[in-house]
Motif scaffolding. Structure first.
Motif, PDB file in Angstrom:
ATOM      1  N   ALA A  34       0.830  -1.205   0.000  1.00  0.00           N
ATOM      2  CA  ALA A  34       0.000   0.000   0.000  1.00  0.00           C
ATOM      3  C   ALA A  34       0.863   1.253   0.000  1.00  0.00           C
ATOM      4  O   ALA A  34       0.589   2.227  -0.709  1.00  0.00           O
ATOM      5  CB  ALA A  34      -0.938  -0.008   1.206  1.00  0.00           C
TER       6      ALA A  34
ATOM      7  N   VAL B 156       2.451   1.737  -3.460  1.00  0.00           N
ATOM      8  CA  VAL B 156       1.491   2.281  -4.421  1.00  0.00           C
ATOM      9  C   VAL B 156       1.351   3.786  -4.240  1.00  0.00           C
ATOM     10  O   VAL B 156       1.353   4.558  -5.215  1.00  0.00           O
ATOM     11  CB  VAL B 156       0.126   1.578  -4.278  1.00  0.00           C
ATOM     12  CG1 VAL B 156      -0.934   2.286  -5.117  1.00  0.00           C
ATOM     13  CG2 VAL B 156       0.228   0.119  -4.696  1.00  0.00           C
ATOM     14  N   GLN B 157       1.237   4.236  -2.988  1.00  0.00           N
ATOM     15  CA  GLN B 157       1.085   5.673  -2.740  1.00  0.00           C
ATOM     16  C   GLN B 157       2.325   6.446  -3.167  1.00  0.00           C
ATOM     17  O   GLN B 157       2.231   7.568  -3.669  1.00  0.00           O
ATOM     18  CB  GLN B 157       0.808   5.920  -1.251  1.00  0.00           C
ATOM     19  CG  GLN B 157      -0.492   5.315  -0.762  1.00  0.00           C
ATOM     20  CD  GLN B 157      -1.673   5.669  -1.648  1.00  0.00           C
ATOM     21  OE1 GLN B 157      -1.937   6.834  -1.931  1.00  0.00           O
ATOM     22  NE2 GLN B 157      -2.381   4.655  -2.119  1.00  0.00           N
TER      23      GLN B 157
ATOM     24  N   LYS C 218       2.554   5.776  -7.570  1.00  0.00           N
ATOM     25  CA  LYS C 218       1.475   5.807  -8.556  1.00  0.00           C
ATOM     26  C   LYS C 218       1.545   7.014  -9.486  1.00  0.00           C
ATOM     27  O   LYS C 218       1.074   6.952 -10.624  1.00  0.00           O
ATOM     28  CB  LYS C 218       0.113   5.739  -7.854  1.00  0.00           C
ATOM     29  CG  LYS C 218      -0.230   6.920  -6.964  1.00  0.00           C
ATOM     30  CD  LYS C 218      -1.613   6.718  -6.350  1.00  0.00           C
ATOM     31  CE  LYS C 218      -2.008   7.872  -5.455  1.00  0.00           C
ATOM     32  NZ  LYS C 218      -3.362   7.657  -4.868  1.00  0.00           N
TER      33      LYS C 218
ATOM     34  N   THR D 144       1.630  -0.591 -14.600  1.00  0.00           N
ATOM     35  CA  THR D 144       0.763  -0.889 -13.467  1.00  0.00           C
ATOM     36  C   THR D 144       0.900  -2.353 -13.059  1.00  0.00           C
ATOM     37  O   THR D 144       1.016  -2.682 -11.876  1.00  0.00           O
ATOM     38  CB  THR D 144      -0.707  -0.589 -13.811  1.00  0.00           C
ATOM     39  OG1 THR D 144      -0.841   0.771 -14.217  1.00  0.00           O
ATOM     40  CG2 THR D 144      -1.611  -0.856 -12.621  1.00  0.00           C
TER      41      THR D 144
ATOM     42  N   PHE E 167       2.731  -2.859  -9.466  1.00  0.00           N
ATOM     43  CA  PHE E 167       1.747  -3.025  -8.396  1.00  0.00           C
ATOM     44  C   PHE E 167       1.075  -4.399  -8.364  1.00  0.00           C
ATOM     45  O   PHE E 167       0.952  -5.006  -7.306  1.00  0.00           O
ATOM     46  CB  PHE E 167       0.652  -1.957  -8.519  1.00  0.00           C
ATOM     47  CG  PHE E 167       1.162  -0.539  -8.445  1.00  0.00           C
ATOM     48  CD1 PHE E 167       2.339  -0.242  -7.784  1.00  0.00           C
ATOM     49  CD2 PHE E 167       0.471   0.498  -9.052  1.00  0.00           C
ATOM     50  CE1 PHE E 167       2.817   1.055  -7.714  1.00  0.00           C
ATOM     51  CE2 PHE E 167       0.932   1.803  -8.983  1.00  0.00           C
ATOM     52  CZ  PHE E 167       2.108   2.080  -8.316  1.00  0.00           C
TER      53      PHE E 167
ATOM     54  N   SER F 295      -3.417   2.361 -13.622  1.00  0.00           N
ATOM     55  CA  SER F 295      -3.569   2.778 -12.227  1.00  0.00           C
ATOM     56  C   SER F 295      -4.336   4.088 -12.079  1.00  0.00           C
ATOM     57  O   SER F 295      -4.983   4.315 -11.054  1.00  0.00           O
ATOM     58  CB  SER F 295      -2.198   2.911 -11.564  1.00  0.00           C
ATOM     59  OG  SER F 295      -1.431   3.909 -12.205  1.00  0.00           O
TER      60      SER F 295
ATOM     61  N   GLU G 127      -4.402  -0.258  -7.278  1.00  0.00           N
ATOM     62  CA  GLU G 127      -4.657   0.385  -5.990  1.00  0.00           C
ATOM     63  C   GLU G 127      -5.954  -0.126  -5.382  1.00  0.00           C
ATOM     64  O   GLU G 127      -6.009  -0.453  -4.202  1.00  0.00           O
ATOM     65  CB  GLU G 127      -4.715   1.902  -6.147  1.00  0.00           C
ATOM     66  CG  GLU G 127      -4.939   2.639  -4.834  1.00  0.00           C
ATOM     67  CD  GLU G 127      -4.839   4.147  -5.007  1.00  0.00           C
ATOM     68  OE1 GLU G 127      -4.144   4.787  -4.206  1.00  0.00           O
ATOM     69  OE2 GLU G 127      -5.463   4.684  -5.948  1.00  0.00           O
TER      70      GLU G 127
ATOM     71  N   ASP H 279      -9.187  -1.379  -0.964  1.00  0.00           N
ATOM     72  CA  ASP H 279      -8.592  -0.116  -1.419  1.00  0.00           C
ATOM     73  C   ASP H 279      -7.286   0.087  -0.665  1.00  0.00           C
ATOM     74  O   ASP H 279      -7.281   0.321   0.540  1.00  0.00           O
ATOM     75  CB  ASP H 279      -9.555   1.049  -1.154  1.00  0.00           C
ATOM     76  CG  ASP H 279      -9.055   2.360  -1.734  1.00  0.00           C
ATOM     77  OD1 ASP H 279      -7.909   2.391  -2.246  1.00  0.00           O
ATOM     78  OD2 ASP H 279      -9.789   3.354  -1.678  1.00  0.00           O
TER      79      ASP H 279
ATOM     80  N   ALA I 129      -5.385   2.540  -0.749  1.00  0.00           N
ATOM     81  CA  ALA I 129      -5.245   3.916  -0.275  1.00  0.00           C
ATOM     82  C   ALA I 129      -5.956   4.120   1.052  1.00  0.00           C
ATOM     83  O   ALA I 129      -5.706   5.107   1.752  1.00  0.00           O
ATOM     84  CB  ALA I 129      -5.790   4.890  -1.323  1.00  0.00           C
TER      85      ALA I 129
END
Length: 362
Positions: free
Chosen positions: A11, A14-15, A18, A27, A31, A85, A113, A136, A138
């Motif tokens: 996670a 990804v943040q 992205k 992507t 990820f 993404s 994500e 999720d 995020a």
């Protein structure tokens, strides 16, 4: 790292990355393949476990490809369709066509994500139009982690997850609907709550008057609930620690033990705790997350390794009325304050935070 730590680490990745992802292939590589391998535990380079570009002939269409198929004992168990993404997940029509021509009971639509998991609750061998589980990265929902674990190579339990899918589907959908109402109350909600406190006719003028009031009340209620939970977690009291407000210079003195042991009137804010969670998520790539502790002070919020004031990781200077700062430490424990405009800016200092934790471990 255990399952939850691996999920949190992905996670965070990804943040952090992205914004740099511009294609669907990027992507997948950055990820989705790590999700399949690190989180679910399948070997993406073993064609007996993971088949990329899996062929799924649909009716008269031949050579239709799905991005990934996950196999167990030679049988397809999961289908994964990937999107760029930056795209919002909306339509699963392509995945819907593939689902009925394989033995898979689980289908996943993802942009790296957000992960939408589908099965066939409404009709056998026909993929439902709504997902039974929405993950999720995020905004991780910890209640979903045990269900996701059932799809891992180590703990695969298809019967259990399918049997729980109906409840997951509707509970998840209701939670998302409630979340939307808290963000922007629907006319029905406004009318319902207005009728509880207002005896007059519900006219358009009354609707316009009460809409902002209902919206404000919902937000305050949610904030009160969060604060109550935080007070409980903090033992209904503040940690003793204080220091006179330092001038906003670039570099400050090293952390001292006295800074962290003075009784003062301290108020820990939700924003400070959210910042702490971000720093903790970054640092847990190096150490167990439970080793990252915090203590609040009158002038700053300290984040420490092993709750040891000689091992400062960062300080959050959020008490100012305008500019916020994150304080980071060098090898001599000198603090340098960096201005930030939003909590997400903390991620840009991830390498410095990790270096400091690694230095303490060394």
């Amino acid at each position: 790292m255990d399952f939850t730590e691996r999920l949190n680490a992905l996670a965070l990745k990804v943040q952090n990355q992205k914004h740099a992802i511009k294609t669907e292939e990027a992507t997948k590589t950055a990820f989705i393949m790590p999700f399949i391998s690190s989180v679910l535990g399948y070997d993406v380079f073993d064609p007996m476990e993971v088949v990329p570009e899996f062929t799924a002939d649909v009716g008269t269409k031949r050579g239709e490809k799905i991005d990934y198929a996950i196999l167990r004992d030679g049988e397809v168990q999961l289908l994964i369709e990937c999107k760029l993404s930056s795209l919002k997940i909306e339509h699963a029509s392509q995945l819907y066509r593939y689902f009925s021509v394989t033995n898979a009971r689980i289908a996943v639509l993802t942009n790296g994500e957000a992960y939408h998991f589908y099965t066939d609750l409404d009709a056998p061998n026909r993929m439902d139009s709504r997902p039974f589980l929405v993950l999720d990265l995020a905004d991780l929902d910890e209640s979903l982690v045990p269900e996701l674990r059932k799809l891992t190579k180590e703990d695969f339990d298809l019967d259990s997850i399918v049997s729980a899918a109906e409840e997951l589907k509707y509970v998840g959908a209701i939670k998302r609907a409630i979340a939307e109402e808290f963000k922007a109350p629907s006319p029905e909600w406004v009318k319902y709550f207005t009728s509880k406190v207002y005896d007059g006719s519900f006219t358009q003028r009354v609707r316009e008057q009460f809409y902002p009031l209902v919206q404000k009340a919902l937000k305050q209620f949610l904030s009160d609930q969060v604060n109550d939970r935080l007070k409980t977690a903090l033992g209904a009291g503040a940690y003793g620690e204080a220091q006179a407000a330092a001038p906003e210079t670039v570099t400050s003195a090293p952390a001292s033990e006295a800074d962290l042991n003075r009784d003062t009137e301290i108020e820990t804010t939700l924003e400070e705790l959210e910042g702490y969670q971000i720093v903790k998520a970054i640092a847990c790539s190096e150490v167990k997350p439970q080793r990252i502790a915090h203590r609040d002070a009158k002038s700053y919020f300290a984040i420490l390794l092993d709750d040891n004031n000689r091992k400062p990781i960062a300080r959050l200077h959020f008490n100012g009325k305008s500019q916020k700062y994150i304080g980071l430490f060098d090898a001599d424990k000198n603090e340098t304050r960096h201005p930030i405009s939003a909590l997400d800016d903390i991620y840009s200092f991830a390498s410095i935070i990790r270096d400091r934790v690694r230095a303490y471990e060394a």
